[in-house]
Design a protein around this motif. Sequence first.
Motif, PDB file in Angstrom:
ATOM      1  N   PRO A  36     -26.114 -27.901 -69.835  1.00 30.17           N
ATOM      2  CA  PRO A  36     -27.076 -26.956 -69.258  1.00 30.17           C
ATOM      3  C   PRO A  36     -28.411 -27.649 -68.957  1.00 30.17           C
ATOM      4  CG  PRO A  36     -25.969 -25.983 -71.143  1.00 30.17           C
ATOM      5  CD  PRO A  36     -25.566 -27.421 -71.122  1.00 30.17           C
ATOM      6  N   PRO A  37     -29.103 -27.238 -67.898  1.00 30.79           N
ATOM      7  CA  PRO A  37     -30.380 -27.866 -67.547  1.00 30.79           C
ATOM      8  C   PRO A  37     -31.459 -27.563 -68.581  1.00 30.79           C
ATOM      9  CG  PRO A  37     -29.935 -25.971 -66.135  1.00 30.79           C
ATOM     10  CD  PRO A  37     -28.686 -26.200 -66.926  1.00 30.79           C
ATOM     11  N   GLU A  38     -32.531 -28.360 -68.537  1.00 32.16           N
ATOM     12  CA  GLU A  38     -33.623 -28.225 -69.501  1.00 32.16           C
ATOM     13  C   GLU A  38     -34.177 -26.803 -69.514  1.00 32.16           C
ATOM     14  OE1 GLU A  38     -36.572 -31.082 -68.502  1.00 32.16           O
ATOM     15  OE2 GLU A  38     -35.287 -32.814 -68.926  1.00 32.16           O
ATOM     16  N   GLN A  39     -34.369 -26.207 -68.351  1.00 23.67           N
ATOM     17  CA  GLN A  39     -34.957 -24.874 -68.273  1.00 23.67           C
ATOM     18  C   GLN A  39     -34.091 -23.852 -68.996  1.00 23.67           C
ATOM     19  OE1 GLN A  39     -36.075 -23.826 -64.316  1.00 23.67           O
ATOM     20  NE2 GLN A  39     -36.936 -21.839 -64.878  1.00 23.67           N
ATOM     21  N   GLU A  40     -32.775 -23.976 -68.855  1.00 19.75           N
ATOM     22  CA  GLU A  40     -31.871 -23.046 -69.525  1.00 19.75           C
ATOM     23  C   GLU A  40     -31.911 -23.238 -71.041  1.00 19.75           C
ATOM     24  OE1 GLU A  40     -27.052 -22.268 -69.771  1.00 19.75           O
ATOM     25  OE2 GLU A  40     -27.938 -22.839 -67.839  1.00 19.75           O
ATOM     26  N   LEU A  41     -31.932 -24.499 -71.495  1.00 23.85           N
ATOM     27  CA  LEU A  41     -32.007 -24.771 -72.935  1.00 23.85           C
ATOM     28  C   LEU A  41     -33.338 -24.287 -73.505  1.00 23.85           C
ATOM     29  CD1 LEU A  41     -30.456 -28.345 -72.976  1.00 23.85           C
ATOM     30  CD2 LEU A  41     -29.481 -26.314 -74.072  1.00 23.85           C
ATOM     31  N   ALA A  42     -34.423 -24.479 -72.753  1.00 24.06           N
ATOM     32  CA  ALA A  42     -35.739 -24.008 -73.209  1.00 24.06           C
ATOM     33  C   ALA A  42     -35.727 -22.494 -73.394  1.00 24.06           C
ATOM     34  CB  ALA A  42     -36.814 -24.432 -72.215  1.00 24.06           C
ATOM     35  N   GLY A  43     -35.111 -21.786 -72.463  1.00 22.28           N
ATOM     36  CA  GLY A  43     -35.027 -20.330 -72.592  1.00 22.28           C
ATOM     37  C   GLY A  43     -34.144 -19.906 -73.748  1.00 22.28           C
ATOM     38  N   GLN A  44     -33.028 -20.581 -73.937  1.00 28.12           N
ATOM     39  CA  GLN A  44     -32.103 -20.240 -75.025  1.00 28.12           C
ATOM     40  C   GLN A  44     -32.757 -20.395 -76.389  1.00 28.12           C
ATOM     41  OE1 GLN A  44     -28.407 -22.408 -74.819  1.00 28.12           O
ATOM     42  NE2 GLN A  44     -27.768 -21.813 -76.868  1.00 28.12           N
ATOM     43  N   PHE A  45     -33.564 -21.473 -76.555  1.00 30.19           N
ATOM     44  CA  PHE A  45     -34.178 -21.756 -77.850  1.00 30.19           C
ATOM     45  C   PHE A  45     -35.611 -21.249 -77.939  1.00 30.19           C
ATOM     46  CE2 PHE A  45     -30.570 -24.549 -77.938  1.00 30.19           C
ATOM     47  CZ  PHE A  45     -30.217 -24.614 -79.273  1.00 30.19           C
ATOM     48  N   LYS A  46     -36.086 -20.621 -76.851  1.00 28.46           N
ATOM     49  CA  LYS A  46     -37.438 -20.071 -76.820  1.00 28.46           C
ATOM     50  C   LYS A  46     -38.480 -21.146 -77.140  1.00 28.46           C
ATOM     51  CE  LYS A  46     -36.076 -15.327 -77.892  1.00 28.46           C
ATOM     52  NZ  LYS A  46     -34.627 -15.563 -77.668  1.00 28.46           N
ATOM     53  N   VAL A  47     -38.360 -22.269 -76.419  1.00 29.70           N
ATOM     54  CA  VAL A  47     -39.295 -23.383 -76.582  1.00 29.70           C
ATOM     55  C   VAL A  47     -39.796 -23.784 -75.205  1.00 29.70           C
ATOM     56  CG1 VAL A  47     -38.133 -24.236 -78.661  1.00 29.70           C
ATOM     57  CG2 VAL A  47     -37.444 -25.107 -76.403  1.00 29.70           C
ATOM     58  N   SER A  48     -40.757 -24.674 -75.181  1.00 24.14           N
ATOM     59  CA  SER A  48     -41.266 -25.168 -73.906  1.00 24.14           C
ATOM     60  C   SER A  48     -40.229 -26.091 -73.265  1.00 24.14           C
ATOM     61  CB  SER A  48     -42.572 -25.938 -74.114  1.00 24.14           C
ATOM     62  OG  SER A  48     -42.319 -27.158 -74.790  1.00 24.14           O
ATOM     63  N   ARG A  49     -40.354 -26.229 -71.962  1.00 19.88           N
ATOM     64  CA  ARG A  49     -39.445 -27.151 -71.263  1.00 19.88           C
ATOM     65  C   ARG A  49     -39.663 -28.585 -71.738  1.00 19.88           C
ATOM     66  NH1 ARG A  49     -38.079 -27.175 -64.793  1.00 19.88           N
ATOM     67  NH2 ARG A  49     -36.631 -28.937 -64.847  1.00 19.88           N
ATOM     68  N   MET A  50     -40.893 -28.917 -72.137  1.00 24.01           N
ATOM     69  CA  MET A  50     -41.180 -30.262 -72.642  1.00 24.01           C
ATOM     70  C   MET A  50     -40.382 -30.563 -73.909  1.00 24.01           C
ATOM     71  SD  MET A  50     -44.881 -32.002 -73.512  1.00 24.01           S
ATOM     72  CE  MET A  50     -45.391 -31.724 -71.806  1.00 24.01           C
ATOM     73  N   THR A  51     -40.221 -29.541 -74.779  1.00 24.27           N
ATOM     74  CA  THR A  51     -39.443 -29.717 -76.012  1.00 24.27           C
ATOM     75  C   THR A  51     -37.977 -29.974 -75.683  1.00 24.27           C
ATOM     76  OG1 THR A  51     -40.954 -28.316 -77.263  1.00 24.27           O
ATOM     77  CG2 THR A  51     -38.748 -28.617 -78.180  1.00 24.27           C
ATOM     78  N   ALA A  52     -37.441 -29.191 -74.745  1.00 26.33           N
ATOM     79  CA  ALA A  52     -36.058 -29.405 -74.322  1.00 26.33           C
ATOM     80  C   ALA A  52     -35.900 -30.778 -73.681  1.00 26.33           C
ATOM     81  CB  ALA A  52     -35.627 -28.307 -73.355  1.00 26.33           C
ATOM     82  N   HIS A  53     -36.914 -31.183 -72.913  1.00 29.12           N
ATOM     83  CA  HIS A  53     -36.886 -32.496 -72.259  1.00 29.12           C
ATOM     84  C   HIS A  53     -36.825 -33.612 -73.299  1.00 29.12           C
ATOM     85  CE1 HIS A  53     -37.847 -35.686 -69.408  1.00 29.12           C
ATOM     86  NE2 HIS A  53     -38.746 -36.107 -70.282  1.00 29.12           N
ATOM     87  N   LYS A  54     -37.590 -33.487 -74.378  1.00 31.83           N
ATOM     88  CA  LYS A  54     -37.589 -34.520 -75.426  1.00 31.83           C
ATOM     89  C   LYS A  54     -36.211 -34.639 -76.069  1.00 31.83           C
ATOM     90  CE  LYS A  54     -39.661 -35.873 -79.848  1.00 31.83           C
ATOM     91  NZ  LYS A  54     -39.452 -37.311 -79.540  1.00 31.83           N
ATOM     92  N   ALA A  55     -35.562 -33.506 -76.327  1.00 29.84           N
ATOM     93  CA  ALA A  55     -34.223 -33.539 -76.939  1.00 29.84           C
ATOM     94  C   ALA A  55     -33.239 -34.281 -76.039  1.00 29.84           C
ATOM     95  CB  ALA A  55     -33.743 -32.122 -77.203  1.00 29.84           C
ATOM     96  N   ILE A  56     -33.270 -33.949 -74.761  1.00 32.72           N
ATOM     97  CA  ILE A  56     -32.340 -34.585 -73.819  1.00 32.72           C
ATOM     98  C   ILE A  56     -32.689 -36.058 -73.635  1.00 32.72           C
ATOM     99  CG2 ILE A  56     -31.591 -34.609 -71.412  1.00 32.72           C
ATOM    100  CD1 ILE A  56     -31.806 -31.556 -71.454  1.00 32.72           C
ATOM    101  N   ARG A  57     -33.995 -36.355 -73.562  1.00 34.11           N
ATOM    102  CA  ARG A  57     -34.413 -37.750 -73.402  1.00 34.11           C
ATOM    103  C   ARG A  57     -33.914 -38.603 -74.562  1.00 34.11           C
ATOM    104  NH1 ARG A  57     -40.533 -38.520 -74.207  1.00 34.11           N
ATOM    105  NH2 ARG A  57     -39.771 -38.365 -76.356  1.00 34.11           N
ATOM    106  N   ASP A  58     -34.015 -38.082 -75.793  1.00 36.78           N
ATOM    107  CA  ASP A  58     -33.530 -38.821 -76.960  1.00 36.78           C
ATOM    108  C   ASP A  58     -32.033 -39.079 -76.865  1.00 36.78           C
ATOM    109  OD1 ASP A  58     -36.089 -38.753 -77.915  1.00 36.78           O
ATOM    110  OD2 ASP A  58     -35.631 -37.631 -79.757  1.00 36.78           O
TER     111      ASP A  58
END
Length: 236
Positions: free
Chosen positions: A31-53
């Motif tokens: 799933p894209p960052e925006q979808e993960l951010a919405g699912q976990f109720k976090v900022s897109r930057m937080t989702a981006h960090k998870a995927i980047r790692d």
Amino acid sequence: MTQSIPLYQQIKQHILVRIESGEYPLHQQIPPEQELAGQFKVSRMTAHKAIRDLVQEGYLMRRAGLGTFVTEPKAESPLADISNIADEVRSRGHEYSNSVIVLEAIRANEEVALNMGMRLNARVFHSVIVHLENKQPIQVEERFVHPALAPGYLQCDFGQQTPNAYLVEHCPLSDLEHIVEARLAPANICDWLQLSPAAPSLLVTRRTWSLHQLVSFARLWHPGDKYKLRSALKLG
């Protein structure tokens, strides 16, 4: 999920669990960052960090304009040590095999003589072996060995024992030199590694000594997109 775990780590764990269970199989888009951010109720930057790692750790791969996909983690070798590639592959739960291309005695040319510390045209043992992980080539090992220090080298069954294992057993290693380069591989190496001529590769040049006597000189070629080298140094 427990709130004591940082949110980006929760997203990483969520993705890893689905990769390991097969819910996200190899080459599937996550799933894209925006979808993960919405699912976990976090900022897109937080989702981006998870995927980047996970990209940096080799579990995911970004494709420009397409998204992020599950990929197989790169094979890894320790740079500051000598390890048996067969043991490395099996430690990842994968199948190891190899193909012996060349096993012979030759006369040392100028480059080999210089690296082996011997006279030009001196007799030297020479082997070329393709190492495979799950039947996919991950390393071409070209090795030159001092005959006086490993006289049984040409008689070894390298289908059962790697050159590294043989040399460690017969010539206890005392010193190691590694040189790492990003190179375009020669045509024969590309064929053995199943690489296109323009594909990146990693070349590790290794020399090993036993009790201060130079035992072997090796060129280890790896596909650059499937392999990484690791170094760790303990300070203090």
